[in-house]
Design a protein around this motif. Structure first.
Motif, short mmCIF file in Angstrom:
data_model
loop_
_atom_site.label_atom_id
_atom_site.label_comp_id
_atom_site.label_asym_id
_atom_site.label_seq_id
_atom_site.Cartn_x
_atom_site.Cartn_y
_atom_site.Cartn_z
N LEU A 14 0.82 -1.21 0.00
CA LEU A 14 0.00 0.00 0.00
C LEU A 14 0.86 1.26 0.00
O LEU A 14 0.51 2.25 -0.63
CB LEU A 14 -0.96 0.00 1.19
N VAL A 15 1.98 1.22 0.69
CA VAL A 15 2.90 2.36 0.69
C VAL A 15 3.43 2.57 -0.72
O VAL A 15 3.53 3.70 -1.21
CB VAL A 15 4.05 2.14 1.70
N ILE A 16 3.74 1.48 -1.41
CA ILE A 16 4.25 1.58 -2.77
C ILE A 16 3.18 2.16 -3.70
O ILE A 16 3.49 2.91 -4.62
CB ILE A 16 4.72 0.19 -3.27
N LEU A 17 1.92 1.82 -3.47
CA LEU A 17 0.84 2.31 -4.32
C LEU A 17 0.49 3.77 -4.08
O LEU A 17 -0.23 4.37 -4.86
CB LEU A 17 -0.42 1.45 -4.11
N ARG A 18 1.00 4.34 -3.02
CA ARG A 18 0.72 5.74 -2.70
C ARG A 18 1.28 6.62 -3.81
O ARG A 18 2.45 6.53 -4.16
CB ARG A 18 1.38 6.08 -1.37
N PRO A 19 0.46 7.47 -4.40
CA PRO A 19 0.94 8.32 -5.50
C PRO A 19 2.08 9.23 -5.03
O PRO A 19 1.94 9.93 -4.03
CB PRO A 19 -0.29 9.15 -5.87
N PRO A 20 3.22 9.22 -5.73
CA PRO A 20 4.36 10.05 -5.32
C PRO A 20 4.02 11.54 -5.25
O PRO A 20 4.51 12.25 -4.38
CB PRO A 20 5.41 9.79 -6.40
N LEU A 21 3.16 12.01 -6.15
CA LEU A 21 2.78 13.42 -6.15
C LEU A 21 2.05 13.80 -4.86
O LEU A 21 2.19 14.91 -4.36
CB LEU A 21 1.92 13.74 -7.37
N LEU A 22 1.29 12.87 -4.32
CA LEU A 22 0.58 13.11 -3.06
C LEU A 22 1.57 13.41 -1.96
O LEU A 22 1.41 14.35 -1.19
CB LEU A 22 -0.30 11.91 -2.70
N GLU A 23 2.61 12.61 -1.90
CA GLU A 23 3.61 12.78 -0.85
C GLU A 23 4.43 14.06 -1.05
O GLU A 23 4.67 14.80 -0.11
CB GLU A 23 4.54 11.57 -0.81
N SER A 24 4.82 14.32 -2.27
CA SER A 24 5.71 15.46 -2.51
C SER A 24 4.98 16.80 -2.58
O SER A 24 5.48 17.81 -2.10
CB SER A 24 6.51 15.25 -3.79
N ALA A 25 3.79 16.83 -3.19
CA ALA A 25 3.12 18.11 -3.43
C ALA A 25 1.79 18.27 -2.70
O ALA A 25 1.23 19.35 -2.69
CB ALA A 25 2.91 18.31 -4.93
N GLY A 26 1.24 17.19 -2.16
CA GLY A 26 0.03 17.31 -1.37
C GLY A 26 -1.24 16.90 -2.08
O GLY A 26 -1.25 16.55 -3.27
N LEU A 27 -2.32 16.96 -1.33
CA LEU A 27 -3.63 16.48 -1.78
C LEU A 27 -4.15 17.24 -2.99
O LEU A 27 -4.62 16.64 -3.96
CB LEU A 27 -4.63 16.57 -0.63
N GLN A 28 -4.07 18.54 -2.98
CA GLN A 28 -4.59 19.34 -4.09
C GLN A 28 -3.91 18.96 -5.39
O GLN A 28 -4.56 18.71 -6.41
CB GLN A 28 -4.41 20.82 -3.81
N ALA A 29 -2.58 18.89 -5.40
CA ALA A 29 -1.84 18.55 -6.61
C ALA A 29 -2.16 17.13 -7.08
O ALA A 29 -2.31 16.88 -8.27
CB ALA A 29 -0.34 18.70 -6.37
N ALA A 30 -2.26 16.21 -6.14
CA ALA A 30 -2.55 14.82 -6.50
C ALA A 30 -3.95 14.68 -7.09
O ALA A 30 -4.14 13.94 -8.07
CB ALA A 30 -2.38 13.91 -5.28
N LEU A 31 -4.94 15.38 -6.52
CA LEU A 31 -6.30 15.32 -7.07
C LEU A 31 -6.37 16.00 -8.43
O LEU A 31 -7.04 15.50 -9.34
CB LEU A 31 -7.30 15.93 -6.10
#
Length: 164
Positions: A14-31
């Motif tokens: 599940l950690v691997i499936l976490r979108p990298p953009l979510l971690e680096s740039a946050g929820l707004q960028a990932a959405l």
């Protein structure tokens, strides 16, 4: 022992499936990226992300952002697959101590029997489990003018708010 090992492997996956953009740039960028990548599949469905001014530069705890992202992704998938909507709108409200994410479509709506999920499908169950894991409140309901409205509310001061 085997059970614990299996749980550890699932968590690592599940950690691997976490979108990298979510971690680096946050929820707004990932959405925003998720909506951009889904536009081809969406056809004529308008996909909109609205972030209220107080929430634009906010970052929430990693587990909260991940749960919110996954709930939004599932709600978007459901709307595109089942709703026959012309628009799906995601909204982010909040501040450092509170996050409200809503996904609303203008489609055919959600029958009362499906609000808890379809037999054999884990989408609604997964959204509820993700909300529960971070102590958020999740509501899934038909809108007053049709469509479906999914709302996740997390509050740092009242974690454990539960589900409705």
């Amino acid at each position: 022992m085997l059970f614990r090992s299996a749980i550890a492997e699932v968590r690592q996956a599940l950690v691997i499936l976490r979108p990298p953009l979510l971690e680096s740039a946050g929820l707004q960028a990932a959405l925003d990226n998720e909506l951009h990548s889904r536009r081809t599949d969406a056809g004529d469905v308008a996909l909109v992300l609205a972030v209220q001014p107080g929430a634009q530069d906010c970052r929430w705890p990693a587990d909260v952002e991940y749960a919110a992202f996954m709930v939004a992704r599932e709600a978007l998938s459901n709307a595109l697959l089942h709703a026959r909507a012309s628009q799906v709108r995601m909204e982010i409200h909040g501040d450092a101590d509170r996050l409200q994410l809503s996904v609303q479509d203008d489609g055919i709506g959600l029958s009362d029997g499906l609000a808890q999920g379809r037999p054999g499908h884990l989408g609604m169950v997964g959204m509820r489990e993700r909300a529960l894991a971070i102590g958020a409140r999740l509501t899934v309901a038909g809108g007053p003018d049709g469509g479906t409205h999914v709302t996740l509310v997390w509050d740092a001061l009242t974690e454990g708010a539960g589900l409705s």
